[in-house]
Design a protein around this motif. Sequence first.
Motif, PDB file in Angstrom:
ATOM      1  N   GLY A  41      -3.158   3.653 -32.557  1.00  0.00           N
ATOM      2  CA  GLY A  41      -3.377   3.290 -31.165  1.00  0.00           C
ATOM      3  C   GLY A  41      -4.634   3.988 -30.700  1.00  0.00           C
ATOM      4  O   GLY A  41      -5.043   5.007 -31.264  1.00  0.00           O
ATOM      5  N   TYR A  42      -5.268   3.433 -29.687  1.00  0.00           N
ATOM      6  CA  TYR A  42      -6.509   4.017 -29.165  1.00  0.00           C
ATOM      7  C   TYR A  42      -6.508   3.908 -27.649  1.00  0.00           C
ATOM      8  O   TYR A  42      -6.178   2.850 -27.098  1.00  0.00           O
ATOM      9  N   ARG A  43      -6.868   5.001 -27.010  1.00  0.00           N
ATOM     10  CA  ARG A  43      -7.023   4.979 -25.556  1.00  0.00           C
ATOM     11  C   ARG A  43      -7.999   6.078 -25.141  1.00  0.00           C
ATOM     12  O   ARG A  43      -7.836   7.235 -25.515  1.00  0.00           O
ATOM     13  N   ILE A  47      -7.558   8.732 -30.570  1.00  0.00           N
ATOM     14  CA  ILE A  47      -6.840   7.916 -31.555  1.00  0.00           C
ATOM     15  C   ILE A  47      -5.463   8.541 -31.760  1.00  0.00           C
ATOM     16  O   ILE A  47      -5.337   9.762 -31.882  1.00  0.00           O
ATOM     17  N   TYR A  48      -4.435   7.686 -31.795  1.00  0.00           N
ATOM     18  CA  TYR A  48      -3.061   8.141 -32.013  1.00  0.00           C
ATOM     19  C   TYR A  48      -2.540   7.526 -33.302  1.00  0.00           C
ATOM     20  O   TYR A  48      -2.699   6.330 -33.543  1.00  0.00           O
ATOM     21  N   LEU A  49      -1.907   8.359 -34.128  1.00  0.00           N
ATOM     22  CA  LEU A  49      -1.313   7.931 -35.385  1.00  0.00           C
ATOM     23  C   LEU A  49       0.102   8.480 -35.453  1.00  0.00           C
ATOM     24  O   LEU A  49       0.439   9.417 -34.714  1.00  0.00           O
ATOM     25  N   ILE A 117       0.374   3.292 -29.447  1.00  0.00           N
ATOM     26  CA  ILE A 117       0.291   2.695 -30.787  1.00  0.00           C
ATOM     27  C   ILE A 117       0.880   1.288 -30.777  1.00  0.00           C
ATOM     28  O   ILE A 117       0.259   0.335 -31.260  1.00  0.00           O
ATOM     29  N   MET A 118       2.067   1.137 -30.213  1.00  0.00           N
ATOM     30  CA  MET A 118       2.723  -0.171 -30.223  1.00  0.00           C
ATOM     31  C   MET A 118       1.972  -1.202 -29.394  1.00  0.00           C
ATOM     32  O   MET A 118       1.977  -2.395 -29.726  1.00  0.00           O
ATOM     33  N   TRP A 139       0.189  12.189 -34.356  1.00  0.00           N
ATOM     34  CA  TRP A 139      -1.144  12.764 -34.522  1.00  0.00           C
ATOM     35  C   TRP A 139      -1.990  12.314 -33.333  1.00  0.00           C
ATOM     36  O   TRP A 139      -2.098  11.120 -33.058  1.00  0.00           O
ATOM     37  N   GLU A 140      -2.619  13.239 -32.678  1.00  0.00           N
ATOM     38  CA  GLU A 140      -3.544  12.937 -31.590  1.00  0.00           C
ATOM     39  C   GLU A 140      -4.921  13.427 -32.017  1.00  0.00           C
ATOM     40  O   GLU A 140      -5.076  14.600 -32.383  1.00  0.00           O
ATOM     41  N   ILE A 141      -5.904  12.523 -32.019  1.00  0.00           N
ATOM     42  CA  ILE A 141      -7.246  12.882 -32.468  1.00  0.00           C
ATOM     43  C   ILE A 141      -8.258  12.530 -31.384  1.00  0.00           C
ATOM     44  O   ILE A 141      -8.687  11.379 -31.276  1.00  0.00           O
ATOM     45  N   PRO A 142      -8.641  13.500 -30.554  1.00  0.00           N
ATOM     46  CA  PRO A 142      -9.764  13.254 -29.643  1.00  0.00           C
ATOM     47  C   PRO A 142     -11.032  13.077 -30.491  1.00  0.00           C
ATOM     48  O   PRO A 142     -11.299  13.876 -31.395  1.00  0.00           O
ATOM     49  N   ILE A 143     -11.781  12.041 -30.215  1.00  0.00           N
ATOM     50  CA  ILE A 143     -12.974  11.744 -31.014  1.00  0.00           C
ATOM     51  C   ILE A 143     -14.084  12.731 -30.645  1.00  0.00           C
ATOM     52  O   ILE A 143     -14.490  12.818 -29.490  1.00  0.00           O
ATOM     53  N   ASP A 144     -14.570  13.464 -31.660  1.00  0.00           N
ATOM     54  CA  ASP A 144     -15.695  14.381 -31.472  1.00  0.00           C
ATOM     55  C   ASP A 144     -17.028  13.652 -31.631  1.00  0.00           C
ATOM     56  O   ASP A 144     -17.944  13.844 -30.840  1.00  0.00           O
ATOM     57  N   THR A 145     -17.141  12.854 -32.695  1.00  0.00           N
ATOM     58  CA  THR A 145     -18.356  12.063 -32.920  1.00  0.00           C
ATOM     59  C   THR A 145     -17.947  10.656 -33.320  1.00  0.00           C
ATOM     60  O   THR A 145     -16.898  10.448 -33.942  1.00  0.00           O
ATOM     61  N   ILE A 146     -18.798   9.705 -32.972  1.00  0.00           N
ATOM     62  CA  ILE A 146     -18.524   8.303 -33.295  1.00  0.00           C
ATOM     63  C   ILE A 146     -19.842   7.609 -33.597  1.00  0.00           C
ATOM     64  O   ILE A 146     -20.860   7.891 -32.961  1.00  0.00           O
ATOM     65  N   SER A 147     -19.817   6.756 -34.629  1.00  0.00           N
ATOM     66  CA  SER A 147     -20.983   5.937 -34.949  1.00  0.00           C
ATOM     67  C   SER A 147     -20.482   4.566 -35.387  1.00  0.00           C
ATOM     68  O   SER A 147     -19.346   4.420 -35.834  1.00  0.00           O
ATOM     69  N   ALA A 148     -21.353   3.579 -35.243  1.00  0.00           N
ATOM     70  CA  ALA A 148     -20.966   2.217 -35.605  1.00  0.00           C
ATOM     71  C   ALA A 148     -22.169   1.470 -36.151  1.00  0.00           C
ATOM     72  O   ALA A 148     -23.305   1.711 -35.731  1.00  0.00           O
TER      73      ALA A 148
END
Length: 157
Positions: A41-43, A47-49, A117-118, A139-148
Motif C-alpha cells: 500500500g502507498y500513501r 510504503i506499507y507492507l 494495503i487493501m 512494515w512502514e517505510i517512509p521514502i527517503d529517496t525516490i527516482s523514476a
Amino acid sequence: MKTVKIEEQDYIEEIISRSDICYVGMVDNQNNPYVIPMNFGYREGVIYLHSGPTGHSIDILEQNNNVCITFSIDHELVFQHPKVACSYRMKAKSVICHGKVQFIENLDDKREALNIIMSHYSDSTFEYSEPAVKNVKIWEIPIDTISAKEYGVPHKR
C-alpha cells in the motif's frame, strides 16, 4: 530508443499506483542480497507492507532495516530491427525507492496500514480480527529517496 528520467511527482505516483506488486531488496549481515515480491500500500510518501511475524526477511531487517523497493509497469518488448539482436529492449516505467523499515506494533495503527494495503487492491471495506492483527507484521517505510525512469522512449526525429 533512450531512457529518460521522470521528475513529475504525479507521474511517479501513477507508476506506483498502477503496479501490482513491488520488489523489496535488503542485505543480510553477510552482505548477501535478498529480494522478495510483495503486495503493498502507498500513501503520502510512505510504503506499507505486511508479512508473517517471523522469517528470513524479518531476521535481516532486525539487523539492517535499509531497503530498496522497486515498482515497474508497462513492459513491452520492442526493437529497431527484427534481425538485429542488440536493437531489442524492454519498454517500461520504473520507480526505485530507498528507506528504512519501521515495524508498527499498535493494533489500531496496524489496522489502518492494512486498510491502506487493501485499498490498493480492492474498493471493499474489511474487518480484521484481533488475533489476525496481532499475528501480522506491518512494515512502514517512509521514502527517503525516490527516482523514476522510462525506458525505450523513441528518439525525436
